[in-house]
Motif scaffolding. Structure first.
Motif, mmCIF file in Angstrom:
data_model
loop_
_atom_site.group_PDB
_atom_site.id
_atom_site.type_symbol
_atom_site.label_atom_id
_atom_site.label_comp_id
_atom_site.label_asym_id
_atom_site.label_seq_id
_atom_site.Cartn_x
_atom_site.Cartn_y
_atom_site.Cartn_z
ATOM 1 N N THR A 132 3.531 -7.370 8.376
ATOM 2 C CA THR A 132 2.342 -7.404 7.518
ATOM 3 C C THR A 132 1.153 -6.774 8.239
ATOM 4 O OG1 THR A 132 3.167 -9.460 6.569
ATOM 5 C CG2 THR A 132 0.874 -8.896 6.123
ATOM 6 N N TYR A 143 7.163 -6.802 -0.919
ATOM 7 C CA TYR A 143 5.854 -7.017 -0.295
ATOM 8 C C TYR A 143 5.479 -8.490 -0.342
ATOM 9 C CZ TYR A 143 3.738 -2.539 0.885
ATOM 10 O OH TYR A 143 3.410 -1.371 1.496
ATOM 11 N N SER A 175 1.346 -3.046 8.441
ATOM 12 C CA SER A 175 1.126 -2.320 7.187
ATOM 13 C C SER A 175 -0.325 -2.380 6.734
ATOM 14 C CB SER A 175 2.003 -2.910 6.072
ATOM 15 O OG SER A 175 3.334 -3.000 6.500
#
Lengths: 304, 272
Positions: B244, B24, B247
């Motif tokens: 990104t 992440y 998500s």
């Protein structure tokens, strides 16, 4: 009077019937069209030679299945699915359990750990696949970078590009995605175990390991069985991540039944043959589900 | 002994923290680098940050995919909740001779591998003239969300005390009225769980979208991300910015209400 009562009853019955029709009908219709009918249609299509585009179909009987039994790629993909089932059940669930236990121990900052541990499961599968392609990238990937930092250049490779490592790399990514899910399920199972039982075991002088194997594990069995069922059925139909990462390659090293079916249907337009693969997937998932459920029944009858 | 134990526990906890968290962090940090910055130090998390990649991603049309996903998720989740509540009410509170068989049919749906239905659904969608339209996804998404939703809501509806319903009927409310003003409000907590569960699945759904949609402007986010990857595979920061952003909705939901999201996700593990 009696006639009136009968009429009211009849009206009530009619009203109830209409109500049920109105309330259940729409959902059942959608469910039947998109879920029940397709299963029968798949078995039906599997008996034909058909492109799916032209109208004409040639009836083949069971020839598609006979060809399937001679198809090396199909057996490779079946083998990969079985490998995935075992890798999932025997790595994801134990790892999930280990993390669930870790989260139960009273060390500081657990809330933070728990929050981060769960993150992988929130990302969409396609996003995970793309992200991990960069992690495995041979030239600027994270994994090779880590190996070179550790002075292990000899271990560097094109993880997804080589037949020997592609399946392992993909399985590791799938574990990364699903371990948090089993962690959550098993954690819920752990909190269901009464504190007094563990306390009693401790007072009786049980070692932590003995407490774990004699109390925690048996009481957790139902959750573990549920997890194993989900994991097995999920692995038999697995598609998304592998399709995005490798499309079943290199040289069908990561081919799964679902990716092979997709290629036969939507690349080569052999809808009949693809339907035969589909039907096999359905039968295998069905057998697996029945097997697990009956094993579970045996186990609970044995009182273990 | 105790100190040693907690050191080991911490070491393990931090090890998994890195495994779960680093990808992440890598995604996010890379999305903020410029291209030369990325190739100078591809794995590092610190560097000169810029928001250029995000601007680029929006210019290249990520928003379209995003909007499609929002539309389809909201419509499908809304419809599933309404339909599943209606079915569950009947299954949980009314006696009729098809009750058990219907419940069983919905349970069996959880065992069906989605891919068994792909080819017929594709053919059917073509025949209905819905191929390559966003609406083509509504049917399959609802059908595959129904089993879990119906089972959770039915189990929940069985717990509602019968007196409430009887009181409403005594007051002269019909069945539909009772359902709307008595049962639905009581089902609300369970609908939240069901809604979150279905939203996550529909937001991330890939394979139906793959076979039913082919025009870029109609793609949902998972397909769109794959397009992005295919289009600019050398612009790594750009791809990471797209990932990104894709998500973000679930992450935001998760940070707002961790418990709800977690319980929504584990709701899929129901046993019939």
């Amino acid at each position: 009077m009696a006639g009136d009562a009968a009429r009211i009853r009849r009206q009530n019955k009619l009203g109830k019937g209409l109500f049920l029709l109105f309330f259940i009908g729409p959902a059942l219709l959608i469910y039947a069209v998109y879920n029940i009918y397709p299963i029968f249609a798949t078995f039906y299509y599997s008996l034909f030679d058909w492109t799916g585009i032209q109208a004409e179909k040639t009836f083949l009987g069971l020839e598609n299945y006979a060809n399937l039994m001679k198809d090396r790629v199909f057996f490779r993909s079946l083998g990969n699915n079985v490998l995935l089932v075992f890798a999932s059940v025997f790595t994801q669930i134990p790892l999930g359990l280990a993390l669930a236990l870790l989260l139960q121990s009273k060390i500081k900052g657990m809330r933070f750990f728990r929050t981060v541990y769960f993150l992988p499961f929130l990302m969409s599968t396609v996003a995970i696949a793309i992200l991990w392609m960069f992690i495995y990238n041979p030239t600027f990937g994270v994994l090779n970078g880590l190996l070179s930092d550790l002075g292990l250049q000899s271990l560097q490779r094109s993880w997804l590009g080589e037949k020997s490592t592609a399946m392992g790399a993909v399985i590791a990514t799938i574990c990364w995605q699903f371990v948090p899910f089993y962690m959550i399920l098993l954690r819920a199972g752990l909190t269901g175990i009464p504190e007094e039982l563990l306390e009693a075991a401790r007072i009786d002088g049980c070692t932590p390991w003995r407490t774990f194997t004699r109390i925690t594990l048996p009481l957790l069995m139902p959750t573990i069985i549920t997890s194993a069922t989900l994991s097995t059925i999920g692995s038999l139909k697995y598609f998304d991540l592998i399709f995005v990462m490798t499309e079943g390659g290199p040289d069908s090293a990561t081919e799964l039944m679902a990716t092979y079916m997709y290629k036969q249907a939507f690349r080569f337009f052999s809808m009949g043959y693809a339907s035969a693969i589909s039907s096999c997937m359905f039968i295998l998932a069905f057998i697996a589900a029945v097997a697990i459920l009956s094993l579970d029944r045996l186990r609970s009858r044995g009182g273990y | 002994m105790k100190a040693a134990k907690s050191v080991i526990l911490y070491a393990l906890a931090i090890l998994w923290l890195v495994i779960a968290g680093y990808p992440y962090a890598y995604m996010f940090a890379t999305s903020l680098k410029d291209q030369s910055g990325f190739f100078r130090d591809p794995t590092g998390l610190i560097g000169k940050y810029t928001l250029d990649s995000y601007k680029l991603v929006f210019e290249l049309g990520l928003f379209r995919y995003f909007a499609n996903s929002v539309i389809i998720s909201v419509i499908c989740v809304g419809l599933v909740i309404i339909l599943a509540c209606m079915v569950s009410y009947c299954l949980a509170r009314m006696r009729f001779f098809l009750n058990r068989p219907l419940y069983f049919i919905f349970i069996a749906g959880m065992m069906i591998p989605v891919h068994t239905t792909l080819i017929p659904v594709y053919i059917l969608t073509r025949e209905m003239g819905l191929y390559d339209q966003l609406w083509a996804l509504v049917g399959p998404y609802i059908a595959f969300s129904l089993p879990v939703s119906v089972i959770i809501l039915t189990q929940f509806a069985r717990e509602i005390p019968g007196e409430l319903e009887e009181a409403a009927i005594m007051d002269g409310a019909g069945r539909t009225r009772t359902f709307v003003s008595v049962i639905l409000p009581l089902l609300a907590p369970a609908t939240a769980t069901v809604g979150i569960y279905n939203f996550i699945h529909i937001w991330n759904e890939f394979v139906f979208a793959l076979i039913l949609i082919s025009t870029k402007a109609r793609m949902t986010l998972p397909l769109g991300l794959r397009e992005f990857y295919a289009e600019f595979s050398v612009n790594v920061p750009g791809i990471m910015a797209a990932l990104t952003l894709g998500s973000l909705p679930l992450l935001i939901a998760y940070f707002i209400s961790q418990e709800k999201v977690v319980s929504g996700i584990s709701a899929g593990a129901v046993k019939g």
